[in-house]
Each structure stands twice: as C-alpha cells, then as structure tokens.
Design an enzyme around this catalytic site. Structure first.
Site, PDB file in Angstrom:
ATOM      1  N   GLU A 192      -5.673  -7.547   7.178  1.00 28.09           N
ATOM      2  CA  GLU A 192      -5.306  -6.139   7.055  1.00 28.09           C
ATOM      3  C   GLU A 192      -4.923  -5.544   8.410  1.00 28.09           C
ATOM      4  OE1 GLU A 192      -8.947  -5.439   3.845  1.00 28.09           O
ATOM      5  OE2 GLU A 192      -8.607  -4.018   5.470  1.00 28.09           O
ATOM      6  N   SER A 193      -3.953  -4.656   8.392  1.00 28.34           N
ATOM      7  CA  SER A 193      -3.511  -3.834   9.529  1.00 28.34           C
ATOM      8  C   SER A 193      -2.653  -4.619  10.526  1.00 28.34           C
ATOM      9  CB  SER A 193      -4.695  -3.191  10.273  1.00 28.34           C
ATOM     10  OG  SER A 193      -5.366  -2.266   9.449  1.00 28.34           O
TER      11      SER A 193
ATOM     12  N   ASN B 168     -10.110  -6.436   8.880  1.00 34.58           N
ATOM     13  CA  ASN B 168      -9.274  -5.362   9.403  1.00 34.58           C
ATOM     14  C   ASN B 168      -9.054  -5.549  10.899  1.00 34.58           C
ATOM     15  OD1 ASN B 168      -7.839  -3.007   9.823  1.00 34.58           O
ATOM     16  ND2 ASN B 168      -9.246  -1.731   8.663  1.00 34.58           N
TER      17      ASN B 168
ATOM     18  N   GLU C 193     -14.673  -4.956   3.426  1.00 32.60           N
ATOM     19  CA  GLU C 193     -13.911  -5.015   4.672  1.00 32.60           C
ATOM     20  C   GLU C 193     -14.826  -5.227   5.868  1.00 32.60           C
ATOM     21  OE1 GLU C 193     -10.431  -2.331   5.345  1.00 32.60           O
ATOM     22  OE2 GLU C 193     -11.723  -1.555   6.954  1.00 32.60           O
TER      23      GLU C 193
ATOM     24  N   GLU D  81       0.812  -1.215   0.000  1.00 30.80           N
ATOM     25  CA  GLU D  81       0.000   0.000   0.000  1.00 30.80           C
ATOM     26  C   GLU D  81       0.852   1.274   0.000  1.00 30.80           C
ATOM     27  OE1 GLU D  81      -4.019   0.343   1.846  1.00 30.80           O
ATOM     28  OE2 GLU D  81      -2.787   1.189   3.472  1.00 30.80           O
TER      29      GLU D  81
ATOM     30  N   LYS E 196      -8.244   2.495  -2.549  1.00 27.15           N
ATOM     31  CA  LYS E 196      -8.631   2.410  -1.144  1.00 27.15           C
ATOM     32  C   LYS E 196      -9.093   3.782  -0.676  1.00 27.15           C
ATOM     33  CE  LYS E 196      -7.205   0.390   3.228  1.00 27.15           C
ATOM     34  NZ  LYS E 196      -6.053   0.001   4.061  1.00 27.15           N
TER      35      LYS E 196
ATOM     36  N   LYS F 234       0.807   4.837   1.322  1.00 28.98           N
ATOM     37  CA  LYS F 234       0.113   5.559   2.398  1.00 28.98           C
ATOM     38  C   LYS F 234       1.042   6.662   2.908  1.00 28.98           C
ATOM     39  CE  LYS F 234      -1.968   3.127   5.660  1.00 28.98           C
ATOM     40  NZ  LYS F 234      -2.143   2.321   6.901  1.00 28.98           N
TER      41      LYS F 234
END
Length: 297
Positions: A246-247, A216, A195, A84, A146, A86
């Site tokens: 995710e995360s 997430n 998500e 990603e 996203k 970011k």
C-alpha cells in the site's frame, strides 16, 4: 506445589508464544500521535453514535446475502490491483473532490481491478458511507470500506453497507481491541484487512490470526513515505496469508517491485483517483505475475 512456577509451562509452545506476543504488544502500545492520532480520535466520536443503532444493524445484517469474497479475488496468477476512490488526503490535499463515483468505480472494474477500496472517512478524505452504498449498487467487484475503524459496531456497519472487507490499522488500536475487531468481522461475515508498518505489528497481526495483511509504506502519524517498508515486510508474511503493498505505487514498475517482494496485490489510490481516464490507468497496472517463492512457506 511451587507457586512461583510458570503457570503456562504445561501449555503448547505455540500458545505460550501467542500469549507472550499479545502481552508484549499490549504493554508496549501507546495511543497514536500526529495525523493518525487525530483521525482515530475523530473516528471514536463517530463510532459512539452507533450505539443507538446496534439492534438495527444486527437486524439488517441478518437479512443480507453473503458478500463477494475479498480475499478470493486477490488470489489470481497476477498481482491483483485494488483501485481506490480517494477525493482528498492529509498528505496531498485535494485530489479529485468532484469525481463521479459511479463512473469511477465502473471504470475501475472495466480496467481490471480485482477489488475496489472506498474511503469513507469524511473529514480529511472527503468520503462518506453513501459512497460505499452507491459503489455497491454500481459494480459487482468486492469492496473494501477504508476508514479508521476503532469499534466493533463500525465493523457491523461496514457489513450492513455492502462491504466485503474493512480496514483495521494495527497502530490505531490497542492489541486487545484489534483482537475484538477481528472477531467482530468473523461474527458478521466481513473480512478484515489488517494494516501494519513494522515487524512487531506484523507479528501481532499474525499472532491474532489475520489472513489479509496490508503493508503501508506511509507512516500515518508523520505522513512520511518509505517504499522500502513493503519490500522489507512482504517477504515475512506466510504464503497462506494474502499480502498487499500500500501507498506510493504509481507505475507498473512499482507493481513489479512489489511482486518481487511477494505481494499478492497492490492498493493504488491517488494515482487512479487523479487520473482523467481511470480505466486505462488501472489496466496499465495489471498483468504483472506474482512471484512464487518470494515469501516463506
């Protein structure tokens, strides 16, 4: 005729179950609060400006070639890495506000990323639609737009910008709108990454036919992170649906934990965007074998 009888009693059980899940979710839904609530409010304001461009978007999409398959890119023998871009985030603040987007996405591709996520939200993440356009011109890898998508016209816009997929957060929209957004993706040939963060959201996503589900670990309302979230929910996702953790993923050990729970892919943002040398940082997360049988059939 008994008018008090259940009007759905003659329908297949699966149909009744789906309708029941949707109805329960709709009655239980309340607008998101905290950071997620603020971000979705801002997204609705941005989405409202797209109404005047509806015809333009339809024409643009009609002229486009099919995009690279996002789901197909995540179905290899190894856990796929979605790298990603970011620049900043509400939880960490500035991450790499001056990053060179073209260099970053090319490094991700060279490092073995199966797909690339481009954060286009401008206020808290420092992104823009131009980032997606520039990324599409720089790499052949499938791209995820996203953002906080709350309107079908945003889905059309994502397709017009060259995305292969767009994110939709279950908590951010009412179930009826989630259904519209999934259909909107099908209408324009764009995959939707749905998500979730708990069992009821996962059940709703599956009921509405989601084929690409991200779990997430971060609660976007409070910004708290719980690594156990994906480890709990990933095994509940049917094998035919692509499952993404995710995360909070920062190391190959985290990728291995996600693999053990049944992840087909991991999405990694801050760790890669902050790296001074993103190509080997991506490569270090690749090569983890998927765990066959970790999820239900």
């Amino acid at each position: 005729m008994d008018r008090s009888a259940d009007p759905t009693e003659h329908l297949p059980n699966s149909y009744v179950s789906r309708r029941s899940t949707e109805a329960q979710a709709l009655s239980a839904w309340t607008p998101p609060t905290g950071t997620l609530g603020e971000l979705t409010d801002e997204a609705r304001v941005r989405a409202a400006t797209l109404g005047a461009r509806a015809a333009e978007l339809r024409l643009s999409i009609s002229r486009l070639e099919p995009v690279q398959g996002f789901t197909a890119a995540l179905r290899g023998d190894d856990v796929a890495v979605i790298a990603e871009v970011k620049r900043s985030s509400p939880s960490r603040g500035a991450i790499n506000p001056g990053l060179d987007l073209e260099m970053q996405v090319r490094a991700y591709e060279a490092g073995g990323a199966a797909a690339i996520s481009i954060l286009t939200e401008p206020g808290r993440f420092g992104g823009s639609n131009d980032d997606l356009i520039r990324a599409r011109a720089s790499v052949r890898t499938p791209l995820l737009k996203k953002d906080f998508h709350v309107d079908v016209l945003q889905i059309a816009e994502a397709r017009s910008l060259g995305a292969s997929a767009a994110l939709v957060i279950v908590r951010a929209v009412p179930p009826s709108r989630l259904k519209e957004l999934l259909q909107g993706g099908r209408d324009v040939g764009l995959e939707i990454l749905v998500e979730v963060r708990n069992e009821s959201e996962l059940e709703l996503a599956l009921t509405l036919g989601a084929q690409l589900i991200g779990v997430n670990n971060r609660n976007l309302e409070t910004l708290e992170i719980d690594p156990e979230t994906s480890l709990r929910l990933l095994p509940l996702i049917p094998r035919g649906v692509v499952a993404i953790a995710e995360s909070g993923i920062t190391s190959v050990a985290d990728v291995k934990h996600a693999a053990a729970a049944g992840a087909d892919a991991v999405l990694v943002g801050s760790e890669l965007s902050a790296s001074g040398d993103p190509e080997p940082t991506v490569r270090a997360l690749t090569g983890v074998r998927r765990t066959v049988g970790a999820r239900k059939g």
